[in-house]
Design a protein around this motif. Structure first.
Motif: not given
Length: 777
Positions: A299, A301, A328
């Motif tokens: 991820s 983010y 994301d």
């Protein structure tokens, strides 16, 4: 030792006594084929049986007692050579006939090279690639006595070489193709097969090579485990060689996934001649197939990796899931997929057992990606998915390939987004939320305005609708504060029993993000006058304890560096005096030396952090107010300038003069002291060259070019970018009739006078700059 071998060795020993003393220039003799288990050795009298490419025998002279023993080529027995070498190294060949020559046209071929004769003297052997050469003391299987041999262990040519069942003889070559040592015993090849490659992902293209088969016979390859059906079939050629190619079975279609089986899975295949299996298990080959699996997720983010392997055909939140946020970027890394078919990624799909919680509400599928193909080597692929605008909850993510469905769960967390993600003080930003509880008040908190105040400020609030998003835009103006990243959280009170606590950090929050405050400058006014009064430069978004240097008009400001307060703000007082009229700039950079550590310097590109431009008016300017006019009397590139203090002569080159307009005999000139007017004659205009219809005009302030548009006698009308002048061209070495050849017959001499006026105006500009220097003096 068998009697025949003893007689053979004796004959080799007596051979020199019956021969002439002729120098040997090649390997000669008869190396002996044998088999050993590392302790015992048995010498073949007639032949050994083995598969192509193998280093173990199936039988020695038909006796399978020695099956699985290693083939040895023996060059010396108890100090009695079976082979004489004239060189220091040798190669091995395999041949259809046993003559002491090498004949490639008859099928002889080289299969092992660059062996050192000296290696045969190594006790216990030395490894050279797939072969081991050395000296061993072993038990003779026939008479149970120790025998010391010098020999070589290693495989015979494999199915991926030109070998056929007609090849029987091992030949030793060390430099002369017409005189080589040949083993008396033969090698009888049994049916042999090799699968290339023997590992990979589903659908891997493979080729089965077979040798020592029945010529022109029909063969087929059957999968026997874990699936059972015919893979491919075909005919051997006239030499008993077989070559069949196909794509491996995709075990994923038969329920083989990573969660249920260890990867890779071994696939067993068996070769049949017609309907009869190849005997002794010689027709069995294996392929290790990797299973589909997700190797890792990342991820952007969160900046976190989740390492697998993972694999499932259903969405199983209880076992594992991937947390993400709206917008994301989720990286998917996978392997073991079929290279023959594309990857299709969908979000919100229904799997084998139905949808994940949350999918039932939308009932929609979002196609994310198509056209991604796995690697042919290992079935690897990766893709970056941008998470779409989804409500809070978990979603199936289906990855389809070659009709096989793989799934994982993606759980969307409540998401807070600030737009833009960075900006200066006093700029406007907008907050957006996704996946929040429906119809609730959302409190947004901003961390710190001054460094070390350790305070969360409730800067703005909003209300969500049924979809978990704000019902109306939620915006704010970035308040004055120090620069750099500032954490932001969005909370809903009551979900953990809390009540609204006022301007402090919420005890429960759903989402977080950050905003980066960038440096900015501004002045009291973007225009000042030289009134000798204070004006102020303000800064915001600076980083405390960081030295900055200020430049005014690209000149260093004093003091050499300044620092902002804990709130990131800065105020610098300046005096409105000494600026010339026009445009000016104030810029800020990182100070190149840390004042607290002089050995620490900033290295890299010194880019402007912030700047502000402003204008200075002419009011109060000591020079601008003194200038009245430039006289028409311009002599020797010097302009006569009338000021309040009298007449000053100034060189035209000091005025940065530029002609902007010619109107008749009047020339408009821009100078560094303002806009002036003069006449064409004042700047000594004259035509110095004409080429075709293009005239070059020399003035006291430079050269201009124009196009001759008309001729009247020796007076030419010349058009320029700033106007038209007339000039006498009689002094130019050119033919007037030639010039007229470039012009329309009805043109009139109008423009030459205007050009001359233009040049005179340029010369006048020069005078203004000189006035400034003389007045200052």
């Amino acid at each position: 030792m068998k009697k025949s071998i003893a007689i053979f060795v004796l004959a080799l020993l007596l051979l020199p006594a019956f021969s002439m003393a002729v120098p040997v220039r090649a390997s000669t003799g008869h190396p002996v084929l044998a088999a050993t288990d590392g302790t015992n050795i048995v010498f073949a009298q007639y032949y050994v049986e083995m598969q192509a490419g193998s280093d173990v025998v199936y039988s020695v002279d038909g006796d399978t007692t020695f099956s699985g023993w290693y083939l040895m080529i023996v060059y010396d027995i108890n100090g009695s050579p079976t082979t004489w070498f004239s060189g220091a190294q040798f190669n091995l060949w395999f041949a259809k006939q046993g003559f002491s020559i090498l004949n490639a046209t008859d099928g002889d071929f080289e299969y092992a090279t660059n062996f050192l004769v000296s290696d045969l003297n190594t006790p216990g052997g030395v490894v050279r690639g797939d072969y081991t050469l050395g000296t061993w003391t072993l038990n003779d299987w026939d008479d149970s006595t120790d025998v010391t041999v010098k020999g070589q262990l290693g495989p015979v040519p494999g199915a991926d070489t030109p070998v056929t069942a007609a090849h029987h003889f091992v030949k030793v070559y060390d430099g002369d193709v017409t005189l080589v040592a040949v083993a008396t015993q033969q090698i009888n090849l049994l049916p042999s097969f090799k699968l290339v490659p023997d590992y990979g992902p589903p659908c891997t293209d493979v080729t089965l090579y077979g040798v020592a088969l029945e010529p022109n016979a029909w063969y087929k390859v059957n999968y026997t485990d874990p699936v059972n059906f015919t893979a491919v079939s075909g005919y051997a050629d006239e030499y008993g060689r077989l070559e069949l190619s196909w794509s491996m079975v995709d075990l994923g279609k038969y329920g083989y996934v990573y969660d249920d089986y260890s990867s890779p899975v071994t696939i067993t295949m068996e070769v049949y001649k017609n309907i009869t299996a190849i005997p002794y298990g010689f027709g069995i080959v294996y392929f290790n197939e990797s299973l589909r699996q997700f190797d890792a997720f990342y991820s952007e983010y969160m900046g976190e990796w989740w390492y697998g392997p993972f694999g499932n055909t259903t969405c199983n939140q209880e076992s594992w899931s991937v947390p993400v946020y709206v917008f994301d970027h989720l990286w998917i890394n996978a392997s073991g997929f079929c290279p023959d078919d594309q990857i299709i990624i969908r979000i919100g799909c229904w799997g084998v057992t139905g949808p994940c919680p949350g999918d039932e509400e939308s009932g929609e599928e979002l196609y994310i990606a198509t056209g991604v193909y796995p690697s042919e080597v290992n079935g690897k692929w990766y893709y970056i998915v941008e998470v779409p605008e989804l409500a809070q909850g978990c979603y199936n993510v289906c990855v389809e390939n070659n009709g096989v469905l793989m799934m994982f769960c993606m759980c969307v967390n409540p998401t807070l987004i600030v737009v833009p993600e960075e900006g200066p003080c006093n700029s406007q930003v907008e907050f957006k939320v996704y996946g929040f509880p429906a119809n609730e008040d959302v409190y947004i908190y901003w961390y710190e305005l001054s460094l070390f105040d350790f305070t969360w400020y409730n800067v703005v609030n909003g209300t969500t609708g049924d979809d978990g998003k704000f019902v109306a835009p939620v915006t704010m103006v970035v308040p004055p504060q120090y620069g750099g990243p500032h954490p932001i959280v969005a909370g809903v009170y009551g979900y953990d029993g809390s009540t609204y606590p006022g301007p402090s950090y919420p005890s429960y929050y759903f989402a977080e993000t950050e905003f980066t405050v960038t440096p900015s400058f501004w002045l009291d006014s973007t225009e000042i006058c030289n009134t000798c009064t204070p004006f102020y430069l303000y800064g915001c978004g600076l980083i405390p304890f960081t030295p900055y240097t200020i430049n005014v008009d690209n000149q260093a400001f004093n003091p050499p560096f300044v620092m902002a307060g804990l709130d990131g703000q800065l105020t610098v007082q300046m005096i409105a005096s000494g600026f010339r009229p026009g445009s000016h700039v104030i810029s800020m950079y990182l100070y190149p030396i840390d004042p607290y550590n002089l050995s620490l310097t900033y290295i890299g590109n010194y880019e402007t952090l912030a700047y502000i431009c402003f204008n200075v008016c002419t009011d109060g300017d000591p020079i601008y107010g003194m200038l009245l006019q430039i006289s028409n009397n311009v002599n020797n590139q010097t302009a006569t300038i009338l000021t309040q203090f009298g007449i000053v002569n100034s060189a035209l080159a000091d005025l940065d003069a530029m002609i902007t307009r010619i109107d008749g005999n009047v020339v408009t000139i821009w100078t560094t002291l303002g806009t002036l007017t003069t006449t064409v004659n004042a700047i000594n205009t004259k035509v110095v060259a004409i080429q075709g219809d293009v005239a070059t005009i020399l003035t006291d302030v430079g050269v201009i070019k124009g196009k001759v548009t008309a001729m009247e006698g020796t007076v030419a009308t010349i058009s320029t970018d700033v106007g038209t002048v007339k000039a006498d061209v009689s002094a130019v070495k050119t033919n007037v009739n030639t010039i007229k050849g470039y012009l329309p017959v009805d043109m009139t001499p109008v423009w030459i006078t205007l050009i001359v006026a233009l040049i005179a105006a340029i010369a006048a500009i020069y005078a203004v700059i000189s006035i400034r220097s003389k007045i200052a003096a």
